[in-house]
Design an enzyme around this catalytic site. Structure first.
Site, PDB file in Angstrom:
ATOM      1  N   ASP A 160     -66.417 -33.334  52.469  1.00  0.00           N
ATOM      2  CA  ASP A 160     -66.146 -31.910  52.690  1.00  0.00           C
ATOM      3  C   ASP A 160     -64.854 -31.721  53.483  1.00  0.00           C
ATOM      4  O   ASP A 160     -64.652 -32.344  54.527  1.00  0.00           O
ATOM      5  CB  ASP A 160     -67.328 -31.287  53.447  1.00  0.00           C
TER       6      ASP A 160
ATOM      7  N   HIS B  84     -73.181 -32.973  58.034  1.00  0.00           N
ATOM      8  CA  HIS B  84     -72.921 -31.638  58.579  1.00  0.00           C
ATOM      9  C   HIS B  84     -73.876 -30.635  57.963  1.00  0.00           C
ATOM     10  O   HIS B  84     -74.292 -30.766  56.801  1.00  0.00           O
ATOM     11  CB  HIS B  84     -71.465 -31.217  58.319  1.00  0.00           C
TER      12      HIS B  84
ATOM     13  N   CYS C  98     -74.261 -28.605  54.032  1.00  0.00           N
ATOM     14  CA  CYS C  98     -73.657 -29.603  53.139  1.00  0.00           C
ATOM     15  C   CYS C  98     -74.001 -29.273  51.681  1.00  0.00           C
ATOM     16  O   CYS C  98     -75.183 -29.174  51.319  1.00  0.00           O
ATOM     17  CB  CYS C  98     -74.172 -30.996  53.492  1.00  0.00           C
TER      18      CYS C  98
ATOM     19  N   CYS D 193     -68.867 -37.039  55.291  1.00  0.00           N
ATOM     20  CA  CYS D 193     -68.887 -36.284  54.043  1.00  0.00           C
ATOM     21  C   CYS D 193     -67.446 -35.980  53.623  1.00  0.00           C
ATOM     22  O   CYS D 193     -66.566 -35.781  54.458  1.00  0.00           O
ATOM     23  CB  CYS D 193     -69.663 -34.990  54.233  1.00  0.00           C
TER      24      CYS D 193
ATOM     25  N   ARG E 153     -63.889 -29.495  55.372  1.00  0.00           N
ATOM     26  CA  ARG E 153     -64.022 -28.836  56.674  1.00  0.00           C
ATOM     27  C   ARG E 153     -64.464 -29.783  57.782  1.00  0.00           C
ATOM     28  O   ARG E 153     -64.635 -29.352  58.933  1.00  0.00           O
ATOM     29  CB  ARG E 153     -65.029 -27.683  56.563  1.00  0.00           C
TER      30      ARG E 153
END
Length: 213
Positions: A44, A98, A101, A42, A46
């Site tokens: 993302d 994750h 999400c 992803c 993080r």
């Protein structure tokens, strides 16, 4: 100090630290890459692949998009996949999602997000396909977490459906396919699905390469 300047200063500090440990570090890094893994994760911020697996630069070939999708019309993803499998000859392809999400959460709503609706539709199809199973779970969090897991599973199966993967299985008997979910509350990765070379078969999506190969 402007925010982006901090990144440049951090880069200089990082480079100095690496050279202090090994003066040949960047000479070695500049040689041809030979990663064992392709990571489809992803976007993302993080969930950085190397950070959460404690891997070194050069260990993992990385592609990231919203909600770690493997879409059969995504030429970016397919180009990365083909290069990783046919040129770099990676031995493992990992789809890592994750929990929490944002893309998956958005797909569970009926909100209009504009252009991203086109992308979220791929997740919504996974949601619709598994709607009864998901909503049999007692809490909203459990439902959300389960769709994250099911989405990862679906994307691994989408990998298996590609001619890129199937040709590699036929010729080299790799790569292995893996579906993982990262739990950012605990920092650990959960295994969802593993597919060994030539283990997966489909009466619809399996291709016959006998004449071509």
């Amino acid at each position: 100090m402007k925010e982006y300047k901090k990144l440049l200063l951090s880069n200089k500090a990082w480079a100095s630290e690496k050279l202090a440990i090994d003066e040949h570090y960047f000479d070695d890094l500049s040689k041809d890459q030979k990663p064992l893994f392709l990571w489809i994760g992803c976007a993302d911020s993080r969930v950085p692949a190397e950070e959460i697996t404690h891997a070194n630069p050069g260990d993992i070939f990385v592609h990231r998009n919203v909600a770690n999708m493997v879409v059969h019309t995504d030429m970016n993803l397919l180009s990365v996949l083909q290069y990783a499998v046919e040129v770099l000859q990676v031995k493992h392809v990992i789809v890592c999602g994750h929990y929490n999400c944002g893309g998956v959460r958005a797909a569970m709503t009926n909100k209009d997000y504009g252009l991203i609706n086109k992308w979220l539709r791929n997740i919504k199809e996974v949601y619709e396909k598994n709607f009864k199973e998901i909503h049999a779970l007692p809490s909203e969090k459990e439902q959300f977490d389960r769709l994250v897991e099911l989405n990862v599973k679906e994307q691994v199966l989408n990998l298996a459906k590609t001619t890129i993967i199937q040709k590699a299985w036929k010729q080299f008997e790799y790569p292995y396919l893996h579906g993982w979910v990262f739990d950012m509350h605990h920092g650990e990765i959960k295994e969802i699905l593993n597919i060994d070379p030539n283990e997966w078969q489909s009466s619809v999506f399996s291709f016959n390469f006998d004449e071509e190969l």
